[in-house]
Scaffold this motif. Structure first.
Motif, PDB file in Angstrom:
ATOM      1  N   ASN A 106     -47.003  10.046  18.721  1.00 27.81           N
ATOM      2  CA  ASN A 106     -46.127   8.896  18.525  1.00 27.81           C
ATOM      3  C   ASN A 106     -46.616   7.771  19.433  1.00 27.81           C
ATOM      4  O   ASN A 106     -46.541   7.872  20.657  1.00 27.81           O
ATOM      5  N   TYR A 107     -47.147   6.726  18.804  1.00 28.33           N
ATOM      6  CA  TYR A 107     -47.769   5.647  19.584  1.00 28.33           C
ATOM      7  C   TYR A 107     -46.873   4.408  19.652  1.00 28.33           C
ATOM      8  O   TYR A 107     -47.343   3.320  19.980  1.00 28.33           O
ATOM      9  N   SER A 108     -45.581   4.588  19.363  1.00 24.61           N
ATOM     10  CA  SER A 108     -44.665   3.441  19.344  1.00 24.61           C
ATOM     11  C   SER A 108     -44.639   2.679  20.662  1.00 24.61           C
ATOM     12  O   SER A 108     -44.408   1.471  20.684  1.00 24.61           O
ATOM     13  N   GLY A 141     -41.427  -1.479   6.996  1.00 23.10           N
ATOM     14  CA  GLY A 141     -41.622  -0.968   5.635  1.00 23.10           C
ATOM     15  C   GLY A 141     -42.739   0.052   5.565  1.00 23.10           C
ATOM     16  O   GLY A 141     -43.420   0.313   6.554  1.00 23.10           O
ATOM     17  N   PRO A 142     -42.893   0.628   4.377  1.00 23.91           N
ATOM     18  CA  PRO A 142     -43.895   1.690   4.224  1.00 23.91           C
ATOM     19  C   PRO A 142     -45.323   1.148   4.137  1.00 23.91           C
ATOM     20  O   PRO A 142     -45.521  -0.052   3.928  1.00 23.91           O
ATOM     21  N   ILE A 143     -46.285   2.058   4.276  1.00 20.61           N
ATOM     22  CA  ILE A 143     -47.691   1.680   4.091  1.00 20.61           C
ATOM     23  C   ILE A 143     -47.979   1.720   2.590  1.00 20.61           C
ATOM     24  O   ILE A 143     -47.744   2.717   1.931  1.00 20.61           O
ATOM     25  N   GLU A 144     -48.463   0.597   2.069  1.00 21.71           N
ATOM     26  CA  GLU A 144     -48.775   0.531   0.636  1.00 21.71           C
ATOM     27  C   GLU A 144     -50.145  -0.117   0.474  1.00 21.71           C
ATOM     28  O   GLU A 144     -50.640  -0.781   1.390  1.00 21.71           O
ATOM     29  N   SER A 195     -49.352  -3.163  15.004  1.00 21.07           N
ATOM     30  CA  SER A 195     -48.201  -4.036  14.742  1.00 21.07           C
ATOM     31  C   SER A 195     -47.342  -3.528  13.601  1.00 21.07           C
ATOM     32  O   SER A 195     -46.319  -4.132  13.286  1.00 21.07           O
ATOM     33  N   HIS A 196     -47.763  -2.465  12.952  1.00 22.95           N
ATOM     34  CA  HIS A 196     -46.979  -1.913  11.843  1.00 22.95           C
ATOM     35  C   HIS A 196     -46.262  -0.671  12.364  1.00 22.95           C
ATOM     36  O   HIS A 196     -46.907   0.324  12.736  1.00 22.95           O
ATOM     37  N   LYS A 197     -44.923  -0.738  12.400  1.00 26.52           N
ATOM     38  CA  LYS A 197     -44.150   0.298  13.117  1.00 26.52           C
ATOM     39  C   LYS A 197     -44.407   1.703  12.581  1.00 26.52           C
ATOM     40  O   LYS A 197     -44.633   2.636  13.343  1.00 26.52           O
ATOM     41  N   GLU A 198     -44.360   1.848  11.275  1.00 29.82           N
ATOM     42  CA  GLU A 198     -44.526   3.196  10.725  1.00 29.82           C
ATOM     43  C   GLU A 198     -45.934   3.733  10.943  1.00 29.82           C
ATOM     44  O   GLU A 198     -46.161   4.947  11.057  1.00 29.82           O
ATOM     45  N   ASN A 199     -46.891   2.829  11.012  1.00 29.10           N
ATOM     46  CA  ASN A 199     -48.282   3.249  11.195  1.00 29.10           C
ATOM     47  C   ASN A 199     -48.502   3.998  12.507  1.00 29.10           C
ATOM     48  O   ASN A 199     -49.460   4.757  12.653  1.00 29.10           O
TER      49      ASN A 199
END
Ligand SMILES: [Zn+2]
Length: 341
Positions: A32-34, A50-53, A66-70
């Motif tokens: 977890n790199y948050s 949002g999701p990765i698309e 910068s993408h939270k879920e990533n």
């Protein structure tokens, strides 16, 4: 540590070194790199959620932090398992999982992945960079920190009886903080007690690896059993790199598969391409350091996984065959660092 001498300690127990096969010395399988989230450039905030698309993948590849879920690699255990099976099929044998305290080490998941895939997995003891140290960690003495690292290796980590087999990655910032300095001293003390390998994540400055080796040496570490990770983004000047190589630690190029124009953690750094990494490694081989070089991918965010169009964990085991450089380059995917004294 006589009982561990000449062996390698995986999450499933001790293994003879000649059973390891091709070995990646710096990867993450669950993490977890948050804590290392980077705010995006002004105006790009909506892209963080949002999701990765497919339609946002280009942006995520350039702004992975910068993408939270990533940042939640731990949510992808099924995808990671599938990749480990490909790694095994491609001739891979062992992965050193460098997730330490602060970025979500998960011993139970590592054990499960090792059982279900047959890949040898070695877990890392110790602490990541200062910004992830808890207030208790910040307040600990070198002796207390040493005690924790030794315990994670001899008895098990995070309340489990699953044991770590290396110390690292030990996180260092630039400039190095007081707490990181104590963790480095504790790392050296644990290594001199146990004879175990050590893996370091240096701060992003070309002087950082030199300072770290000096601190480790002064605290009694065995530099020849120490890996300096992430040299790809740390030392660019050839003269300085050769000066560093003389110190005798392992020289690790472990960001294979990472190519972007803008390195969020340090905009002044030009992240090299894989071909530039190979050119550096060739130069080090020509200078006589073949036995000291290690290579890996340091997968640590979701976009690095095959599921999201990333570079698989087995890239290094397969990609460089037939390119005329594999004989000595390929030998850099290996394991001697993992042996205990
Ligand atoms: Zn790492």
């Amino acid at each position: 540590m006589p009982s561990l001498s000449g062996k390698v300690q995986t999450v499933l127990g001790l293994v003879e070194p000649d059973h390891l096969g091709y070995t990646l010395t710096h990867e993450h399988l669950t993490m977890n790199y948050s804590s290392c989230f980077c705010p995006p450039s002004p105006g790009q905030e909506p892209l963080c959620d949002g999701p990765i698309e497919m339609k946002n993948l280009f942006w995520i590849k350039q702004n992975p932090y910068s993408h939270k879920e990533n940042l939640l690699l731990y949510q992808e255990t099924d995808a990671v398992k599938e990749e480990l099976l490909h790694f095994k099929e491609a001739g891979g044998g062992t992965i050193v999982e460098n997730t330490t305290t602060g970025i979500g080490r998960d011993m139970n998941t590592l054990k499960k992945l090792a059982e279900e895939t047959g890949v040898h997995i070695i877990a890392g003891a110790g602490f990541y960079v200062d910004s992830t140290h808890s207030s208790q960690t910040q307040a600990m003495t070198v002796e207390q920190l040493t005690g924790i690292i030794v315990d994670e290796i001899l008895n098990g980590a995070d309340g489990t009886n699953t044991k770590c087999g290396v110390v690292g990655e030990i996180g260092c910032s630039w400039p190095l903080t007081q707490s990181e300095h104590r963790v480095l001293q504790a790392t050296a003390q644990a290594q001199s007690q146990l004879g175990c390998p050590v893996i370091i994540h240096p701060g992003r400055n070309s002087d950082a690896p030199f300072q770290i080796i000096r601190i480790l040496q002064e605290a009694g570490a065995d530099v020849s059993k120490t890996v300096m990770s992430h040299l790809d983004r740390t030392i660019f000047d050839t003269k300085k790199l050769l000066e560093f190589a003389k110190l005798g630690c392992y020289l690790e190029y472990d960001l294979f598969g990472t190519e972007f124009l803008h390195y969020q953690f340090h905009p002044d750094i030009d992240m090299p391409s894989d071909n530039e990494r190979i050119a550096r490694i060739r130069m080090l081989i020509d200078e006589g350091y073949e036995d000291r070089i290690l290579m890996a991918h340091d997968v640590h965010t979701k976009n690095r996984l095959m599921k999201y169009g990333g570079t698989p964990y087995y890239k290094l085991v397969t990609s460089y065959h037939g390119k005329g450089l594999c004989d000595n380059i390929f030998s850099c995917v290996r394991s001697p660092i993992l042996l205990w004294e």
